[in-house]
Design a protein around this motif. Structure first.
Motif, PDB file in Angstrom:
ATOM      1  N   THR A 265       0.958  -1.354   0.030  1.00  0.00           N
ATOM      2  CA  THR A 265       0.166  -0.036   0.106  1.00  0.00           C
ATOM      3  C   THR A 265       0.863   1.414   0.042  1.00  0.00           C
ATOM      4  O   THR A 265       0.534   2.149  -0.791  1.00  0.00           O
ATOM      5  N   ILE A 266       1.847   1.366   0.814  1.00  0.00           N
ATOM      6  CA  ILE A 266       2.872   2.372   0.834  1.00  0.00           C
ATOM      7  C   ILE A 266       3.570   2.577  -0.413  1.00  0.00           C
ATOM      8  O   ILE A 266       3.520   3.823  -0.940  1.00  0.00           O
ATOM      9  N   GLN A 267       3.990   1.704  -1.164  1.00  0.00           N
ATOM     10  CA  GLN A 267       4.680   1.652  -2.321  1.00  0.00           C
ATOM     11  C   GLN A 267       3.731   2.227  -3.457  1.00  0.00           C
ATOM     12  O   GLN A 267       4.003   3.089  -4.250  1.00  0.00           O
ATOM     13  N   TYR A 268       2.527   1.636  -3.255  1.00  0.00           N
ATOM     14  CA  TYR A 268       1.430   1.936  -4.548  1.00  0.00           C
ATOM     15  C   TYR A 268       1.264   3.694  -4.155  1.00  0.00           C
ATOM     16  O   TYR A 268       1.195   4.457  -5.057  1.00  0.00           O
ATOM     17  N   LEU A 269       1.177   4.019  -2.967  1.00  0.00           N
ATOM     18  CA  LEU A 269       0.636   5.568  -2.558  1.00  0.00           C
ATOM     19  C   LEU A 269       1.998   6.374  -3.106  1.00  0.00           C
ATOM     20  O   LEU A 269       2.064   7.408  -3.703  1.00  0.00           O
ATOM     21  N   SER A 270       3.249   5.918  -2.858  1.00  0.00           N
ATOM     22  CA  SER A 270       4.133   6.541  -3.198  1.00  0.00           C
ATOM     23  C   SER A 270       4.596   6.808  -4.758  1.00  0.00           C
ATOM     24  O   SER A 270       4.973   7.622  -5.194  1.00  0.00           O
TER      25      SER A 270
ATOM     26  N   LEU B 200      16.710  14.013  -7.429  1.00  0.00           N
ATOM     27  CA  LEU B 200      16.313  12.752  -7.857  1.00  0.00           C
ATOM     28  C   LEU B 200      15.149  11.928  -7.136  1.00  0.00           C
ATOM     29  O   LEU B 200      14.946  10.779  -7.342  1.00  0.00           O
ATOM     30  N   ALA B 201      14.603  12.970  -6.539  1.00  0.00           N
ATOM     31  CA  ALA B 201      13.563  12.357  -5.634  1.00  0.00           C
ATOM     32  C   ALA B 201      12.553  11.345  -6.269  1.00  0.00           C
ATOM     33  O   ALA B 201      12.306  10.277  -5.879  1.00  0.00           O
ATOM     34  N   SER B 202      12.047  11.903  -7.318  1.00  0.00           N
ATOM     35  CA  SER B 202      10.980  11.036  -8.409  1.00  0.00           C
ATOM     36  C   SER B 202      11.669   9.824  -8.961  1.00  0.00           C
ATOM     37  O   SER B 202      10.819   9.002  -8.855  1.00  0.00           O
ATOM     38  N   GLN B 203      12.815  10.158  -9.202  1.00  0.00           N
ATOM     39  CA  GLN B 203      13.506   8.735  -9.698  1.00  0.00           C
ATOM     40  C   GLN B 203      13.608   7.605  -8.665  1.00  0.00           C
ATOM     41  O   GLN B 203      13.776   6.464  -8.936  1.00  0.00           O
ATOM     42  N   MET B 204      13.725   8.139  -7.500  1.00  0.00           N
ATOM     43  CA  MET B 204      13.970   7.228  -6.262  1.00  0.00           C
ATOM     44  C   MET B 204      12.517   6.275  -6.241  1.00  0.00           C
ATOM     45  O   MET B 204      12.737   5.321  -5.356  1.00  0.00           O
ATOM     46  N   VAL B 205      11.556   6.545  -6.707  1.00  0.00           N
ATOM     47  CA  VAL B 205      10.497   5.837  -6.400  1.00  0.00           C
ATOM     48  C   VAL B 205      10.116   5.231  -7.796  1.00  0.00           C
ATOM     49  O   VAL B 205       9.885   5.790  -8.894  1.00  0.00           O
ATOM     50  N   ARG B 206      10.031   3.784  -7.533  1.00  0.00           N
ATOM     51  CA  ARG B 206       9.850   3.133  -9.075  1.00  0.00           C
ATOM     52  C   ARG B 206       8.827   1.812  -8.568  1.00  0.00           C
ATOM     53  O   ARG B 206       8.612   1.459  -7.619  1.00  0.00           O
TER      54      ARG B 206
END
Length: 453
Positions: free
Chosen positions: A151-156, A447-453
Motif C-alpha cells: 500500500t505504501i509503495q502504491y501511494l508513493s 532525484l526524488a521522483s526517480q527514487m520511486v519506482r
C-alpha cells in the motif's frame, strides 16, 4: 460474569476482539493445548520410526488414526484437558494423561507409556510455543506487514511527482516529493521484514536438563542427539538449540521480538509524520457518513487511525522489550518465570495487528491537497538558496554561501522577487542568471521522483 468482548479485561479480547481474531488459533489457551497435543503425538510417531529396540510400532493405518487426535482436536477436548489439569495442577501432565486415555479408548493401551517418554515439560513447551509463534508470524503478522508495504509503495508511486517542502528541525529545507518521503518507510520496513524472516525459530528438546539423561538410561544405544535434531529440525521445522539447560535459551526468540519491535518503531515514525502532514492540511481525510469526530465540536475529522496505531504500537513495543530482555535470563538450569511470560507472546503481536489494520484503514482515507502543498512551496523561496550557492561554488564564485546566508537568514520570508533580484545582482553572465532563475522550490527536488519506482 461470563467472558465476552464486553467483560474481557484486556481490550485485545474485548473492544478489539474482531481485529485480533486471526491470532486466536495461535495464542489462545486452546491453541497452546492443541499445539502441545500435536508435539506429543508427533514425538510418539518419531519414536515409532526409530524403532526402539524390542518395540513393535503400530502400522501405518494406526499411525494415521493417532494423528487424527490432533487433526480433529476441538475446544471440547481442550476443556477435558483443563479438567484434568484442575486435579494435577500441571498443564503438560494433563495433556499426557489425556492422550493416554485416548490411546486406551482406541485400543492402543500397550503404547501409552511411550507418550511423553523421557521428556520434561519444557521439551513440549519449548517446541509448541515456538511453533505457535512461527505460524502466527508466517500466516498472519508477516502477510499484514507485506500488504501494508504494498500500500505504501502504491501511494508513493501515485505521489512521486508531487513536490513538497521538506522539514528538518521543523523548518523548511531542500524540497522533496511526497512519494519519495512515503517510500522511505516502505524501504525501511522491507529491510527489517527481511531480517525478521531470516531469524531461525528456536526450540529446545533434550530432557530434564538438556542431556538426554532419561533417554540414555532407557536406551543407551540410540543416538538421541541425531534423533532430536531430526525431530525438531525436519518434523517440526524449527531450529534445535543443541546445548541447553532445561529450557530453550531464547536468544533467537529475543531477536524475533526485537525485529518486530523495529518494524513497529518504523510504523510509529510513519504514523507521526502522516499525523503532522494532516495537521498541516497536506492530507485530508475521507469523511464517513454517520461518524463523529468530537462529542463537542461537530466539525472535527480526526486522524484517529494513525493515533490508534501509534498507541497500540507503543504498547506492543513495551511488551516486546520485556520479552526480549527477560526470556534469555533464567536462574541456574531453570526457573518458572519464562512460563508466565511466554504465555503473553500473543499480546504484543495482537497490538501490532490492531495497529497494522488501523494504518491500512487510515492510509485508505488519505487525499493529498496539492494546492496547499504547492502554496507552502511557493511561500518558501529560501529553500533554493542551497541550489544557488552550490552552482556558484561550481564556477568558483567568491563566498556564495555567505552571500546567500546574508540574504536568507533574517527571520523573514524570502519571495521569488527577492531571490531573482539577488540573482540579478550577481557578477555572472546572463546565461548563468537565466539558469539560476529557472530553479524554483517546485523543481528543486533532485532525484526524488526517480527514487520511486
Amino acid at each position: 460474569m461470563s467472558l465476552t468482548p464486553l467483560t474481557a479485561i484486556s481490550p485485545v479480547d474485548g473492544r478489539y476482539n474482531k481485529a485480533t481474531a486471526e491470532l486466536q488459533p495461535f495464542f489462545s489457551e486452546y491453541a497452546l493445548i492443541r499445539y502441545r497435543v500435536f508435539v506429543e503425538i508427533e514425538y510418539f510417531i518419531a519414536l515409532c520410526r526409530l524403532p526402539l529396540p524390542g518395540f513393535i510400532p503400530p502400522d501405518k493405518n494406526t499411525i494415521e488414526r493417532i494423528r487424527e487426535i490432533y487433526a480433529d482436536f476441538s475446544e471440547k477436548d481442550a476443556l477435558i484437558i483443563k479438567e484434568i489439569e484442575a486435579v494435577t495442577n500441571h498443564d503438560v501432565k494433563a495433556v499426557e494423561y489425556y492422550l493416554k486415555k485416548a490411546f486406551e479408548q482406541a485400543g492402543l493401551e500397550k503404547y501409552k507409556e511411550f507418550i511423553h517418554f523421557a521428556l520434561t515439560s519444557q521439551d513440549i513447551n519449548n517446541t509448541a510455543q515456538p511453533l505457535m509463534l512461527k505460524d502466527a508470524l508466517q500466516l498472519v503478522i508477516i502477510p499484514f506487514f507485506e500488504s501494508l508495504i504494498e500500500t505504501i509503495q502504491y501511494l508513493s508511486i501515485q505521489w512521486k511527482n508531487i513536490s513538497m517542502p521538506a522539514y528538518t528541525h521543523g523548518q523548511p529545507a531542500s524540497p522533496t516529493t511526497m512519494g519519495k518521503e512515503i517510500r522511505v518507510f516502505a524501504e525501511r520496513l522491507q529491510i527489517q521484514l527481511t531480517q525478521l524472516k531470516s531469524i531461525p525459530v528456536p526450540a529446545k528438546f533434550g530432557g530434564a536438563t538438556g542431556n538426554f539423561n532419561a533417554h540414555c538410561a532407557a536406551y543407551p544405544g540410540i543416538d538421541w542427539i541425531a534423533f532430536a535434531d531430526d525431530f525438531v529440525n525436519k518434523t517440526l521445522q524449527l531450529n534445535r538449540s543443541r546445548v541447553t539447560t532445561q529450557i530453550e535459551h531464547y536468544d533467537n526468540l529475543a531477536a524475533i521480538f526485537d525485529a518486530v519491535k523495529r518494524l513497529n518503531t518504523i510504523l510509529i515514525d510513519m504514523s507521526r509524520d502522516i499525523w503532522s502532514y494532516i495537521s498541516m492540511n497536506y492530507f485530508s481525510l475521507a469523511v464517513k457518513k454517520g461518524e463523529v469526530g468530537s462529542s463537542a465540536m461537530p466539525h472535527k475529522v480526526n486522524p484517529i487511525d494513525f493515533e490508534n496505531a501509534e498507541g497500540n504500537l507503543g504498547l506492543a513495543n513495551a511488551l516486546l522489550e520485556h520479552l526480549s530482555a527477560k526470556l534469555p535470563v533464567s536462574r541456574l538450569q531453570r526457573d518458572l518465570t519464562d512460563s508466565t511470560v511466554l504465555r503473553n507472546t500473543g499480546v504484543p503481536l495482537a497490538h501490532t495487528l490492531i495497529a497494522l489494520k488501523s494504518l491500512s484503514k487510515g492510509l485508505a482515507k488519505l487525499s493529498l491537497n496539492e494546492t496547499v502543498v504547492s502554496r507552502d512551496l511557493d511561500a518558501n523561496w529560501a529553500v533554493v538558496a542551497e541550489a544557488i550557492q552550490t552552482v556558484l561554488r561550481s564556477i568558483a564564485y567568491p563566498e556564495p554561501y555567505e552571500k546567500l546566508k546574508e540574504l536568507t537568514r533574517t527571520g523573514h520570508k524570502i519571495t521569488q522577487k527577492q531571490m531573482h533580484a539577488f540573482i540579478d545582482s550577481l557578477d555572472v553572465n546572463k546565461k548563468m542568471k537565466t539558469y539560476l532563475k529557472k530553479i524554483t522550490p517546485s523543481n528543486y527536488t533532485g532525484l526524488a521522483s526517480q527514487m520511486v519506482r
